[in-house]
Design a protein around this motif. Structure first.
Motif, mmCIF file in Angstrom:
data_model
loop_
_atom_site.group_PDB
_atom_site.id
_atom_site.type_symbol
_atom_site.label_atom_id
_atom_site.label_comp_id
_atom_site.label_asym_id
_atom_site.label_seq_id
_atom_site.Cartn_x
_atom_site.Cartn_y
_atom_site.Cartn_z
ATOM 1 N N THR A 165 35.648 -0.429 3.765
ATOM 2 C CA THR A 165 36.258 -1.575 4.465
ATOM 3 C C THR A 165 37.343 -1.139 5.458
ATOM 4 O OG1 THR A 165 37.811 -1.824 2.613
ATOM 5 C CG2 THR A 165 35.803 -3.164 2.555
ATOM 6 N N HIS A 166 37.509 0.182 5.623
ATOM 7 C CA HIS A 166 38.488 0.737 6.572
ATOM 8 C C HIS A 166 39.912 0.292 6.237
ATOM 9 C CE1 HIS A 166 35.047 2.099 8.834
ATOM 10 N NE2 HIS A 166 34.568 0.865 8.812
ATOM 11 N N CYS A 167 40.209 0.193 4.971
ATOM 12 C CA CYS A 167 41.576 -0.152 4.549
ATOM 13 C C CYS A 167 42.453 1.089 4.573
ATOM 14 C CB CYS A 167 41.578 -0.697 3.117
ATOM 15 S SG CYS A 167 41.090 -2.403 2.983
ATOM 16 N N ARG A 168 43.635 0.955 5.136
ATOM 17 C CA ARG A 168 44.596 2.053 5.122
ATOM 18 C C ARG A 168 45.857 1.669 4.350
ATOM 19 N NH1 ARG A 168 42.713 6.120 4.811
ATOM 20 N NH2 ARG A 168 44.701 7.107 5.296
ATOM 21 N N CYS A 169 45.848 0.482 3.744
ATOM 22 C CA CYS A 169 47.016 0.061 2.967
ATOM 23 C C CYS A 169 46.562 -0.796 1.779
ATOM 24 C CB CYS A 169 48.010 -0.688 3.836
ATOM 25 S SG CYS A 169 47.306 -2.016 4.784
ATOM 26 N N ALA A 170 47.459 -0.925 0.822
ATOM 27 C CA ALA A 170 47.126 -1.662 -0.399
ATOM 28 C C ALA A 170 48.369 -2.360 -0.930
ATOM 29 C CB ALA A 170 46.580 -0.701 -1.457
ATOM 30 N N LEU A 171 48.146 -3.525 -1.515
ATOM 31 C CA LEU A 171 49.215 -4.319 -2.141
ATOM 32 C C LEU A 171 48.790 -4.524 -3.595
ATOM 33 C CD1 LEU A 171 51.669 -6.134 -2.213
ATOM 34 C CD2 LEU A 171 50.462 -7.768 -0.780
ATOM 35 N N LEU A 172 49.491 -3.845 -4.509
ATOM 36 C CA LEU A 172 49.002 -3.763 -5.887
ATOM 37 C C LEU A 172 50.018 -4.300 -6.903
ATOM 38 C CD1 LEU A 172 47.358 -0.206 -5.761
ATOM 39 C CD2 LEU A 172 46.330 -2.416 -5.208
ATOM 40 N N LYS A 173 49.486 -4.641 -8.066
ATOM 41 C CA LYS A 173 50.266 -5.295 -9.128
ATOM 42 C C LYS A 173 51.178 -4.310 -9.849
ATOM 43 C CE LYS A 173 51.404 -8.462 -12.095
ATOM 44 N NZ LYS A 173 52.735 -7.818 -12.199
ATOM 45 N N GLU A 174 52.458 -4.594 -9.766
ATOM 46 C CA GLU A 174 53.462 -3.725 -10.393
ATOM 47 C C GLU A 174 53.277 -3.607 -11.909
ATOM 48 O OE1 GLU A 174 55.173 -1.091 -9.947
ATOM 49 O OE2 GLU A 174 56.392 -1.982 -8.375
ATOM 50 N N ARG A 175 53.489 -2.388 -12.412
ATOM 51 C CA ARG A 175 53.546 -2.048 -13.834
ATOM 52 C C ARG A 175 52.195 -1.945 -14.548
ATOM 53 N NH1 ARG A 175 58.385 -4.238 -12.784
ATOM 54 N NH2 ARG A 175 57.728 -6.396 -12.939
ATOM 55 N N SER A 176 51.096 -2.228 -13.834
ATOM 56 C CA SER A 176 49.777 -2.030 -14.447
ATOM 57 C C SER A 176 49.490 -0.531 -14.557
ATOM 58 C CB SER A 176 48.717 -2.693 -13.566
ATOM 59 O OG SER A 176 47.489 -2.016 -13.667
ATOM 60 N N PRO A 177 48.792 -0.092 -15.608
ATOM 61 C CA PRO A 177 48.457 1.332 -15.708
ATOM 62 C C PRO A 177 47.490 1.799 -14.609
ATOM 63 C CG PRO A 177 47.418 0.073 -17.474
ATOM 64 C CD PRO A 177 48.359 -0.856 -16.775
ATOM 65 N N SER A 178 46.800 0.868 -13.985
ATOM 66 C CA SER A 178 45.968 1.204 -12.818
ATOM 67 C C SER A 178 46.727 1.011 -11.527
ATOM 68 C CB SER A 178 44.718 0.300 -12.764
ATOM 69 O OG SER A 178 43.837 0.604 -13.797
ATOM 70 N N LEU B 271 46.917 6.532 1.838
ATOM 71 C CA LEU B 271 47.098 5.099 2.077
ATOM 72 C C LEU B 271 48.558 4.714 1.832
ATOM 73 C CD1 LEU B 271 43.909 5.309 1.366
ATOM 74 C CD2 LEU B 271 44.115 2.851 1.004
ATOM 75 N N ASP B 272 49.009 3.668 2.519
ATOM 76 C CA ASP B 272 50.328 3.094 2.250
ATOM 77 C C ASP B 272 50.156 2.070 1.142
ATOM 78 O OD1 ASP B 272 51.663 4.504 4.223
ATOM 79 O OD2 ASP B 272 51.066 3.049 5.751
ATOM 80 N N VAL B 273 50.969 2.176 0.096
ATOM 81 C CA VAL B 273 50.836 1.276 -1.044
ATOM 82 C C VAL B 273 52.162 0.592 -1.339
ATOM 83 C CG1 VAL B 273 50.115 1.053 -3.449
ATOM 84 C CG2 VAL B 273 49.066 2.803 -2.021
ATOM 85 N N MET B 274 52.138 -0.702 -1.526
ATOM 86 C CA MET B 274 53.324 -1.416 -1.984
ATOM 87 C C MET B 274 52.919 -2.411 -3.063
ATOM 88 S SD MET B 274 54.229 -3.881 1.199
ATOM 89 C CE MET B 274 53.042 -5.003 1.898
ATOM 90 N N SER B 275 53.917 -2.941 -3.748
ATOM 91 C CA SER B 275 53.641 -3.903 -4.810
ATOM 92 C C SER B 275 54.139 -5.286 -4.381
ATOM 93 C CB SER B 275 54.321 -3.502 -6.123
ATOM 94 O OG SER B 275 55.659 -3.957 -6.142
ATOM 95 N N GLU B 276 53.788 -6.279 -5.181
ATOM 96 C CA GLU B 276 54.224 -7.655 -4.873
ATOM 97 C C GLU B 276 55.745 -7.749 -4.946
ATOM 98 O OE1 GLU B 276 53.177 -6.606 -7.704
ATOM 99 O OE2 GLU B 276 53.888 -7.782 -9.403
ATOM 100 N N GLU B 277 56.381 -6.816 -5.623
ATOM 101 C CA GLU B 277 57.831 -6.869 -5.734
ATOM 102 C C GLU B 277 58.529 -6.260 -4.525
ATOM 103 O OE1 GLU B 277 59.052 -5.551 -9.624
ATOM 104 O OE2 GLU B 277 57.779 -7.069 -10.596
ATOM 105 N N ASP B 278 57.750 -5.655 -3.615
ATOM 106 C CA ASP B 278 58.316 -5.132 -2.376
ATOM 107 C C ASP B 278 58.384 -6.194 -1.287
ATOM 108 O OD1 ASP B 278 58.677 -2.430 -3.214
ATOM 109 O OD2 ASP B 278 56.525 -2.095 -2.983
ATOM 110 N N LEU B 279 57.770 -7.347 -1.520
ATOM 111 C CA LEU B 279 57.697 -8.366 -0.456
ATOM 112 C C LEU B 279 59.027 -9.104 -0.323
ATOM 113 C CD1 LEU B 279 54.169 -9.873 -1.178
ATOM 114 C CD2 LEU B 279 54.797 -8.064 0.445
#
Ligand code: SF4
Length: 159
Positions: A110-123, A151-159
């Protein structure tokens, strides 16, 4: 009649997003963790969310056993010197690494270069994870692989 080759081409950027943050019931307890802040952010920034759940992609059922780090974090698991286990003590490294690789495959497709992921999950944890019952600094297994691949990765708590 369906037209051929006429899909609209939106000028927006794709971003991997933890499916549970978008309201999909993918969590170990069969629930979602929908975040309005995430939805608002995606709209505001004109980002197209690509929902991913590494644990489901790896073939785990929903609901499923809760998991946590027994030692290290996601980076250590990738380096084979950390361990994720389930609450009944099952080793989960292979499953979590498989899920991470599948998410990376989705990123490439999907040509993604960034991700917004759930904080504290083991994945999906980005800044913190659980080691046993303790909340500690560290990244999830999928997060570790995405960062390793640039990739650039941030969590919902970075918003
Ligand atoms: S693995 Fe990630 S996307 Fe899936 S339920 Fe857990 S936090 Fe959400």
């Amino acid at each position: 009649m369906a037209k051929q080759g006429t899909f609209a081409k939106p000028h927006s950027t794709p971003i991997l997003v933890s499916a549970c943050l978008l309201g999909l019931a993918t969590r170990y307890d069969g629930k979602a963790k929908r975040s309005q802040a995430v939805i608002d952010y995606l709209h505001r920034e004109n980002l197209v969310p690509i929902p991913i759940c590494p644990e489901q992609l790896a073939g785990m059922t929903t609901p499923r056993e809760k998991t946590f780090f027994h030692s290290g974090d996601g980076r250590n698991v990738l380096a084979e010197d950390g361990h994720v286990i389930s609450t009944t003590g099952q080793p989960m490294n292979d499953v979590f690494c498989r899920g991470a690789k599948m998410v990376l495959q989705v990123a490439h497709l999907t040509h993604c270069r960034c991700a917004l992921l759930k904080e504290r999950s083991p994945s999906c944890g980005v800044h913190q994870i659980y080691r046993g019952t303790e909340r500690v600094q560290g990244v999830g297994v999928t997060t570790a692989l995405l960062i390793k691949e640039g990739l650039d990765v941030m969590s919902e708590e970075d918003l």
